[in-house]
Design an enzyme around this catalytic site. Structure first.
Site, PDB file in Angstrom:
ATOM      1  N   ASP A  36       3.501  -5.179   2.492  1.00 25.30           N
ATOM      2  CA  ASP A  36       2.207  -4.630   2.927  1.00 25.30           C
ATOM      3  C   ASP A  36       2.297  -3.123   3.233  1.00 25.30           C
ATOM      4  O   ASP A  36       1.916  -2.320   2.394  1.00 25.30           O
ATOM      5  CB  ASP A  36       1.663  -5.418   4.135  1.00 25.30           C
ATOM      6  CG  ASP A  36       0.151  -5.350   4.260  1.00 25.30           C
ATOM      7  OD1 ASP A  36      -0.495  -4.727   3.405  1.00 25.30           O
ATOM      8  OD2 ASP A  36      -0.392  -5.945   5.216  1.00 25.30           O
ATOM      9  N   GLU A  88      -7.244 -12.440   6.133  1.00 25.60           N
ATOM     10  CA  GLU A  88      -6.210 -11.873   7.023  1.00 25.60           C
ATOM     11  C   GLU A  88      -6.751 -12.009   8.450  1.00 25.60           C
ATOM     12  O   GLU A  88      -6.209 -12.741   9.253  1.00 25.60           O
ATOM     13  CB  GLU A  88      -5.938 -10.407   6.643  1.00 25.60           C
ATOM     14  CG  GLU A  88      -4.871  -9.732   7.488  1.00 25.60           C
ATOM     15  CD  GLU A  88      -4.680  -8.241   7.147  1.00 25.60           C
ATOM     16  OE1 GLU A  88      -5.589  -7.635   6.530  1.00 25.60           O
ATOM     17  OE2 GLU A  88      -3.623  -7.680   7.517  1.00 25.60           O
ATOM     18  N   HIS A 105      -8.183  -8.302  -0.399  1.00 29.77           N
ATOM     19  CA  HIS A 105      -7.712  -8.796   0.888  1.00 29.77           C
ATOM     20  C   HIS A 105      -8.777  -9.752   1.416  1.00 29.77           C
ATOM     21  O   HIS A 105      -9.965  -9.398   1.473  1.00 29.77           O
ATOM     22  CB  HIS A 105      -7.553  -7.654   1.886  1.00 29.77           C
ATOM     23  CG  HIS A 105      -6.350  -6.786   1.668  1.00 29.77           C
ATOM     24  ND1 HIS A 105      -6.073  -6.178   0.487  1.00 29.77           N
ATOM     25  CD2 HIS A 105      -5.341  -6.434   2.520  1.00 29.77           C
ATOM     26  CE1 HIS A 105      -4.935  -5.487   0.609  1.00 29.77           C
ATOM     27  NE2 HIS A 105      -4.475  -5.620   1.834  1.00 29.77           N
ATOM     28  N   HIS A 117       0.882  -1.177   0.000  1.00 30.72           N
ATOM     29  CA  HIS A 117       0.000   0.000   0.000  1.00 30.72           C
ATOM     30  C   HIS A 117       0.911   1.216   0.000  1.00 30.72           C
ATOM     31  O   HIS A 117       1.687   1.398   0.942  1.00 30.72           O
ATOM     32  CB  HIS A 117      -0.887   0.007   1.246  1.00 30.72           C
ATOM     33  CG  HIS A 117      -1.727  -1.224   1.392  1.00 30.72           C
ATOM     34  ND1 HIS A 117      -3.043  -1.269   1.013  1.00 30.72           N
ATOM     35  CD2 HIS A 117      -1.415  -2.470   1.842  1.00 30.72           C
ATOM     36  CE1 HIS A 117      -3.531  -2.480   1.240  1.00 30.72           C
ATOM     37  NE2 HIS A 117      -2.559  -3.235   1.740  1.00 30.72           N
TER      38      HIS A 117
END
Ligand code: HPA
Ligand code: ZN
Length: 336
Positions: free
Chosen positions: A276, A198, A195, A17
């Site tokens: 990430d 997670e 996503h 990100h």
């Protein structure tokens, strides 16, 4: 020794990100430049605040941190700093997430975000030889209508955005909430990732596959709880973009020694290693590999497999992928 191999191998990063690469030093500098008030007296206090019990703890600080990004130059500087890190670490291709709603909701124009990010991507291509794709993520804690408005706002930039993704608070916001906007995105020719698994249950991974028709699953750790799902992921060659230091810092695992990366590879899953939100979780791509070498004794074969997976799971062309795989083989062969 193995850490040197990791550093030397050309690599792709598929789960980063860009707002999560905002280093505390840069955050502080941009806050001063833009006269944004941060609740920290100095850079060290920002570092000290990064203690997270779960994904939401992190997200609260992540959205607060991105409030310093206001002008085109801010997005350029943010992206350029990440790409310089890539250059240092031999990351030769990167598929970057960005969160437009985190900015447009604060009054920043879509155009400002895109011009800042794209000018840095173009500069990295010509000055550093790094290729990149952009993936626009929808924030799942917001409603689908907001995602549709974002998709609409992105259309003038259609040529610069390869795919759409889904991020932010997972629990309580299943992929099914975004079925229609992903269907529309597919019709418009966007690649799709999400996503899933997670913090959310294996059912969310099923939904991402079946309802959002994703090309990759981001994270996917909790898929391991469902053997038939694992079998399906293996048989379909579905990539997982796994993020070890993120998993540790967000308490997806208790200890890096418990990281399931080896189980994933042994099951035949197409796992990749990624950073990430490197500025928040303590390291960029190489540090994520190093942490696995230290904690689970990742071996050479596993490292090479993971690095090859990073190219094979990318959205590069078959020809580009085979070029990168040959370069990996050359370096890996020279180190044996
Ligand atoms: N999960 C969900 N949303 C996110 C993350 C993450 O790891 N990083 C930035 N937004
Ligand atoms: Zn992520």
């Amino acid at each position: 020794m193995l850490k040197n191999l990791v550093n030397a191998l050309p690599k792709a990063e598929l789960h980063i990100h860009i707002e999560g690469s905002l280093e505390p030093e840069t955050m502080f500098r941009l806050a001063q430049r833009n006269q944004v008030k941060l609740p920290y007296p100095d850079v060290q206090s920002i570092h000290d605040a990064y203690q997270f019990r779960c994904l939401q703890d992190f997200l609260d600080l992540y959205y607060q941190g991105m409030s310093v990004l206001l002008r085109e130059e801010d997005f350029h500087d943010l992206t350029w700093e990440y790409l310089c890190k890539c250059h240092e670490q031999n990351v030769v291709h990167t598929e970057i997430f960005f969160d437009p709603q985190g900015h447009t909701s604060r009054g920043v124009a879509f155009e400002t975000i895109m011009q800042g990010i794209c000018s840095a991507l173009d500069r990295a291509e010509s000055e550093l030889g790094i290729s990149s794709h952009l993936i626009m993520c929808f924030l799942r804690h917001l409603d689908q209508q907001d995602a549709f408005r974002t998709l609409e706002a992105s259309l003038p930039w259609r040529e610069r955005i390869l795919g759409v993704g889904l991020d932010s608070s997972e629990r309580g916001h299943p992929p099914s909430k975004f079925r229609d906007v992903f269907e529309r995105s597919a019709q418009l020719g966007f690649k799709r990732v999400a996503h899933a698994g997670e913090e959310g249950p294996p059912a969310y991974v099923h939904e991402a596959l079946n309802l959002l028709t994703v090309n990759r699953i981001d994270h996917g750790n909790r898929a391991l709880e469902d053997p038939s799902l694992v079998q399906h992921l293996v048989e379909s060659g579905m990539p997982l973009t796994v993020c070890p230091q993120s998993n540790l810092r967000l308490a997806v695992i208790k200890d890096m020694c418990d990281h399931p990366i080896r189980d994933m590879l042994q099951a035949g899953l197409k796992a990749t290693v990624n950073s990430d939100d490197p500025a928040y979780f303590g390291g960029y791509l190489n540090e994520n590999f190093h942490a696995l070498i230290d904690a689970v004794d990742l071996n050479k074969e596993e490292i090479v497999r993971l690095v090859k997976n990073s190219f094979e799971a990318s959205f590069l062309s078959a020809e580009q992928i085979s070029g990168h795989l040959a370069a990996v083989d050359k370096i890996a062969g020279a180190s044996s």
